[in-house]
Design an enzyme around this catalytic site. Sequence first.
Site, PDB file in Angstrom:
ATOM      1  CE  LYS A   1       0.995  49.688 -33.909  1.00 58.55           C
ATOM      2  NZ  LYS A   1       0.198  50.535 -33.641  1.00 58.55           N
TER       3      LYS A   1
ATOM      4  CG  ASP B   1     -10.300  45.678 -25.410  1.00 55.94           C
ATOM      5  OD1 ASP B   1      -9.714  45.136 -26.227  1.00 55.94           O
ATOM      6  OD2 ASP B   1     -10.308  46.264 -24.391  1.00 55.94           O
TER       7      ASP B   1
ATOM      8  CB  CYS C   1      -5.617  45.332 -20.903  1.00 57.21           C
ATOM      9  SG  CYS C   1      -5.794  46.682 -22.063  1.00 57.21           S
TER      10      CYS C   1
ATOM     11  CG  HIS D   1      -7.670  41.894 -23.334  1.00 55.74           C
ATOM     12  ND1 HIS D   1      -8.633  42.806 -23.015  1.00 55.74           N
ATOM     13  CD2 HIS D   1      -6.572  42.658 -23.893  1.00 55.74           C
ATOM     14  CE1 HIS D   1      -8.601  43.818 -23.101  1.00 55.74           C
ATOM     15  NE2 HIS D   1      -7.233  43.837 -23.696  1.00 55.74           N
TER      16      HIS D   1
ATOM     17  NE  ARG E   1      -8.013  54.587 -23.989  1.00 57.34           N
ATOM     18  CZ  ARG E   1      -7.672  53.849 -24.726  1.00 57.34           C
ATOM     19  NH1 ARG E   1      -6.929  54.288 -25.791  1.00 57.34           N
ATOM     20  NH2 ARG E   1      -7.452  52.582 -24.608  1.00 57.34           N
TER      21      ARG E   1
ATOM     22  CG  HIS F   1      -3.971  44.192 -26.064  1.00 54.68           C
ATOM     23  ND1 HIS F   1      -4.505  44.765 -24.931  1.00 54.68           N
ATOM     24  CD2 HIS F   1      -2.759  43.986 -25.877  1.00 54.68           C
ATOM     25  CE1 HIS F   1      -3.535  44.936 -23.935  1.00 54.68           C
ATOM     26  NE2 HIS F   1      -2.611  44.425 -24.433  1.00 54.68           N
TER      27      HIS F   1
ATOM     28  CD  GLN G   1     -10.449  49.968 -26.065  1.00 53.52           C
ATOM     29  OE1 GLN G   1     -10.646  49.418 -24.924  1.00 53.52           O
ATOM     30  NE2 GLN G   1      -9.504  50.326 -26.457  1.00 53.52           N
TER      31      GLN G   1
END
Length: 645
Positions: free
Chosen positions: A474, A388, A339, A390, A368, A520, A386
């Site tokens: 979410k 991912d 992000c 946005h 992580r 996200h 991910q």
Amino acid sequence: MEIINVSLPDGSVKQYPVGHTALQIAESISHSLAKRVLSALVDNEIWDATRPISKDCKLKLLTWEDDEGKATLWHSSAHLMAEAIEHLYPGVRFWVGPPVENGFYYDIDTGEEKITLNDLEVIEKKMMELVKQNHPYIRKEVSKKEAIEYFKDKKDPYKLDLLEKLNDGDITFYTQGSFTDLCRGPHVPDTGYIKGIKLLTVAGAYWKGDEKNKMLTRIYGISFPKENELKEFLHQLEEAKRRDHRKIGKDLAFFTFSENVGMGLALWLPRGTVVRYELEQFLRKIQNKNAYQPVVTPHIAQKQLYVISGHYEKYGKDSFQPIRTPQEDEEFFLKPMNCPHHCEIYRSLPRSYKDLPLRLAEFGTVYRYEQHGELHGLTRVRGFTQDDAHIFCTNEQVKGEFKKVIDIVLKVFEVFGFKDYVAQVSLRDMENKQKYIGKEEAWEKAEQSIIEAAQEKGLKTKIEYGEAAFYGPKLDFMVKDAIGRKWQLGTIQVDYNLPERFELEYTGADNQKHRPVMIHRAPFGSLERFIALLLEHTGGNLPVWISPQQVAVLAISEKFNLYAEKVVHLLSENNIRVLSDDRNEKIGKKIRESELMKIPFMLVIGEKEKENNLVSVRQHKVGDVGSMSVEEFIQHIKNIVENYQ
RNA sequence: GCCGUGUUAGCUCAGUGGCAGAGCAACUCACUCGUAAUGAGUAGGUCAGGGGUUCAAAUCCCCUACACGGCUCCA
């Protein structure tokens, strides 16, 4: 004799004498029902089936079919296990022994003794012995003083600790056989109700879940009202083990781990990599259709980026530590999420309301530092990719964007055969609104938008208050896999925090600066986790379009290897993933190994095929499906691959 | 990170103080085979790594690494 009115779930009201028990009432309905009753819901409170009812009430009889019924049997089983343990290890102290989602446990301070996996069988046997004695579970109301005296006598600091929080008049004991426990109940009538018992595992658990406290021994078990249900359960355990993605991943050569690379860092082997690429390709196509724009960002970033995003402050010490450079004071971090990088891309140009929604997508690999003990196969790792994206948009666009993302998630479910799912909407804790960042009106609108989006998409929805992140509400999906296990999949998350921190803006129609909302979303979550889920869901029998090897060409003897090569060539030219097994082995063996590798199609090639330009097709798990020309087969498999969606 | 259990050949596993083992896989040879394992032979080991106890350690003890189960469920 006084009479009470008992209303049953079917709406009927029946009269019984005062003091009748749920069990007696069940008996009056049918004997077979009575035998199955484990406890009862009396005015929405769970009672022992043997507890006398003395007033008008609503009654629901609880059996093994009800979650509360299961909980009752398991709770009684926990007591039974405690009794068995007290017999075998006199002097141990008990903390709590509740039922859980799949069985029960008891936390035990074993003192000098040590209970290990090897001891469970002995405890099980003792439990079965006590079962046969049909000891009733006897409920007794006691005063707080009595209770304290009892456990002082027993020198039990744990139960005394529990008693401190309880009010006089609210305290009950349950006794079965020689074991008495402080317990709210309810319990099954007697130990004979517990038919199949399996103690599953021994674990450490901190007293009251606090790592500063003493570590107690927790023994997990499960029990059933019928022995064959236990058998079925054990069978399912086996099945889950068989489907374990760590085993399948190894057997099918998808991925591996290396001590030298480090824990939680998967190495993708060629076959697994094909699956990843196919999944990426699948999503890329959908995202292209939905006006997503691909971006690529680096794996590291300066400390400053995470100071801005707030991650530095929040995760700094518990993460991978900074990468240093020859430059004094220069620090880079591995990216824990994409992000912040995407926010910087947003910032790289002045944005107009006409640019929104701006959808930036990246298969971004993040790192992580998950705790040592948290790691698990591909589902909890330290480096993962991910899927991912946005979405930067206005608050008004949130609903529309949610609907579009829901469509993508549902597409994924459809294609991969997840039929059973629930959408979970996580909203603010209404009592405690100040802990959330962002404007009240914005939250209000976004929460409403999500609920409406879910409704309009016809989703089975569950609303959870207090489950939202501090930065936004979410929606995610709970899916059930082929053997009924629940997974969380497909998160869509509103974020008011990062746009604020990165001071993202766009110019509105009013020529004023406005702050965009960030969404996200990751339909797969991560490729690692999704592949793990897919392997367990399918047992490794992946759909043809995603299979790393779609076809194995198996020559009956080396004499036909030349023709086999020709077939391989023809298929390859048509983008079919095919390999020839040209070893000097018998056809039976080649078939067996291809079956074990779960290759969807095997082409058996011998004299007949060579003469007539044919292939004999064998389908994985199905068997011989006859022969056809090479061209026909190519068309056949192309149809299957192209029509997956 | 904490508690517990493990780590033996590429894989699955046996071996609990006295010579390092089996099956499968690999390699070699023979067989040239019709829908889930052809036969014979060969090779393969720092028993996770390090330290200790012992005449002697895969085996007992300690440390480290990695893996597995659990550490959210509140009588």
